[in-house]
Write a protein that holds these residues in place. Structure first.
Motif, mmCIF file in Angstrom:
data_model
loop_
_atom_site.group_PDB
_atom_site.id
_atom_site.type_symbol
_atom_site.label_atom_id
_atom_site.label_comp_id
_atom_site.label_asym_id
_atom_site.label_seq_id
_atom_site.Cartn_x
_atom_site.Cartn_y
_atom_site.Cartn_z
ATOM 1 N N ARG B 44 51.538 109.433 15.575
ATOM 2 C CA ARG B 44 52.900 109.740 15.100
ATOM 3 C C ARG B 44 53.790 108.491 15.187
ATOM 4 O O ARG B 44 54.630 108.263 14.307
ATOM 5 C CB ARG B 44 53.482 110.906 15.902
ATOM 6 N N VAL B 45 53.577 107.702 16.218
ATOM 7 C CA VAL B 45 54.314 106.432 16.320
ATOM 8 C C VAL B 45 53.935 105.525 15.143
ATOM 9 O O VAL B 45 54.799 104.904 14.513
ATOM 10 C CB VAL B 45 54.013 105.718 17.663
ATOM 11 N N ALA B 46 52.644 105.491 14.834
ATOM 12 C CA ALA B 46 52.180 104.647 13.733
ATOM 13 C C ALA B 46 52.781 105.116 12.409
ATOM 14 O O ALA B 46 53.124 104.298 11.547
ATOM 15 C CB ALA B 46 50.648 104.665 13.665
ATOM 16 N N ARG B 47 52.927 106.440 12.262
ATOM 17 C CA ARG B 47 53.528 106.962 11.014
ATOM 18 C C ARG B 47 54.978 106.534 10.901
ATOM 19 O O ARG B 47 55.458 106.164 9.825
ATOM 20 C CB ARG B 47 53.423 108.492 10.968
ATOM 21 N N TYR B 48 55.675 106.549 12.045
ATOM 22 C CA TYR B 48 57.063 106.084 12.027
ATOM 23 C C TYR B 48 57.109 104.595 11.652
ATOM 24 O O TYR B 48 57.927 104.174 10.834
ATOM 25 C CB TYR B 48 57.740 106.298 13.392
ATOM 26 N N SER B 49 56.217 103.818 12.227
ATOM 27 C CA SER B 49 56.187 102.376 11.938
ATOM 28 C C SER B 49 55.906 102.120 10.463
ATOM 29 O O SER B 49 56.486 101.208 9.854
ATOM 30 C CB SER B 49 55.135 101.671 12.792
#
Lengths: 281, 191
Positions: B44-49
């Motif tokens: 989910r962090v990667a999706r935000y990035s």
């Protein structure tokens, strides 16, 4: 009479020998002395900050600085152009006009955007390193000491070939200031690296006092957090850590590294030397 | 079914989807809304990035990413674009329930292990403020120092994100846009 073959080689050989001798002589020469100031917790915009800056400018004019280190809380009250002007550019304009570069580290009152402000020479990084003469400086972001930063420091220290290694950052690993005191978390992570890789001196702020801490495992620690802010009487007078302390007026430091000796002075707002000494590498 | 009816159904089956192609689309920049659909916290962090990077690429025209990052106006435009793209962001969208619980436990254990003066020093630095996901970090509030030993226990984040305390919450802060990306409320309650 025909010239002997190879006669042109003689001047070329002579020139090469002279060049080699020059290089060898230059390599044997000691690095020039490095002179720098240290300020911390200074960005208040108060008359006291301006007075400290005036004293620095006067001393700099007599005996020039190569650079100034900041140990954080560079600009209080938010990152605005007015704050930058009133709390940095105006107080230190004499130093800036003389071309003295500032190298900043971030305090807990600093905006992360300060790393992009060119006069702070952070080049967009929260933590960074640079070399001047035979000194390598390591600036850290002690507000957010995450694993990548610790690993960066380990690798940077391991790769350093400079005879002198100096670290500077906001939160002191050792401090007799009663408001904050020693940053034990940071000490757990950083002190082993400083000891392993031979860091000789560490400058910090955060506590609004001046303190020279007794050497800890071979490393000299200084708290220089009163260059604009001051907590008068905040030093624990019974602390076993203190080699020298001053909490009655604002102060800054001057350092000169010459060969194997580091001379230091702590100077008050009224231009009195309140501490001095030398560290032998 | 008669052949005419079948033919009518076939024509409608072509025209209706076709109309969505022919009709003019909005001029607004359309980006996928970053809603968690599962996966791990890291995903989910990667999706935000990725969302952030896509928006930044769209805003950057002819300048290097380093120059753009240093430009205050660019940072603000990026913040606005992220806020629009995540207009219905809610606490927990990125942390997720399991990770939030794990982080809260790690924070409470860390605080419980600190002696009085040390704990007092950590908490004294934390600003008091309303915490709203997808809002800006309060401008005048300093950033509370994060205990380094606690950071060693948390999942590493990309460079643009940091864990920070704000009020009694642990927030995910985008340090270049000053946006509160997510929050776990109440982690410091009782510390």
């Amino acid at each position: 009479m025909r010239p002997r073959p190879g006669w042109r080689l003689v001047p070329a050989l002579l020139l090469s020998v002279v060049a080699l001798l020059c290089v060898a002589r230059a390599a044997a020469l000691p690095a020039p002395p490095l002179r720098f100031g240290v300020i911390g917790d200074f960005g208040t915009g108060t008359p006291q900050q301006y007075e400290v800056a005036r004293v620095m400018a006067g001393r700099q004019a007599r005996s020039p600085y190569d650079l100034v280190l900041t140990v954080g809380d560079n600009i209080y009250g938010g990152w605005t152009s007015r704050a930058v002007s009133e709390r940095f550019e105006l107080p230190y304009r004499a130093l800036l006009a003389a071309g003295v570069p500032f190298f900043a580290s971030l305090g807990n009152h600093d905006a992360v955007q300060e790393r992009d402000y060119p006069p702070f020479n952070m080049r967009g990084s929260r933590y960074y390193r640079f070399v001047r003469s035979d000194v390598e400086f390591f600036a850290l972001d002690s507000n957010y000491l995450d694993p990548p930063q610790v690993e960066w420091l380990r690798q940077a220290l391991a790769a350093s070939v400079s005879p002198w290694k100096i670290a500077f950052f906001h939160h002191p690993l050792y401090s007799s200031g009663q408001r904050h005191g020693s940053a034990v978390d940071l000490r757990t992570l950083l002190e082993p690296l400083f000891v392993e890789f031979g860091v000789q001196a560490v400058f910090s702020g955060h506590d609004h006092v001046y303190e020279r801490v007794k050497p800890q495992r071979g490393v000299a620690y200084f708290v220089c957090g009163s260059s604009g802010q001051l907590r008068r009487g905040n030093l624990d007078q019974h602390s076993a850590l203190t080699a020298a302390g001053f909490d009655q007026d604002e102060a800054f430091m001057e350092i000169e590294i010459d060969g194997d000796l580091m001379h230091f002075e702590a100077i008050s707002r009224t231009d009195a030397v309140v501490d001095s000494g030398a560290i032998h590498r | 079914m008669s052949n005419n009816r079948i033919r009518l159904l076939v024509v409608l089956g072509v025209l209706v989807p076709g109309a969505t192609v022919i009709l003019p689309t909005s001029d607004r920049l359309t980006v996928p809304v970053a809603r968690p659909t599962g996966g791990s916290f890291e995903e989910r962090v990667a999706r935000y990035s990725r969302l952030r990077r896509d928006l930044a690429d769209h805003l950057q025209t002819g300048v290097s990413s380093a120059e753009a990052a240093a430009d205050e106006r660019f940072r603000y435009q990026l913040a606005v674009a992220i806020r629009n793209a995540r207009h219905d962001a809610r606490p927990g969208d990125i942390f997720g329930l399991d990770t939030a619980a794990g982080i809260a436990l790690a924070v409470r254990s860390d605080m419980a292990a600190r002696d009085g003066p040390d704990l007092e020093d950590v908490l004294a630095d934390v600003p008091v403020s309303n915490v709203r996901v997808n809002d800006f970090y309060p401008q005048q509030a300093p950033l509370a120092t994060m205990p380094a030993l606690l950071l060693m226990k948390l999942v590493p984040l990309p460079a643009e994100l940091q864990y920070r305390f704000l009020d009694d919450a642990l927030i995910l802060l985008d340090i270049e846009t000053d946006l509160i990306v997510d929050a776990i409320p109440g982690v410091l309650k009782g510390s």
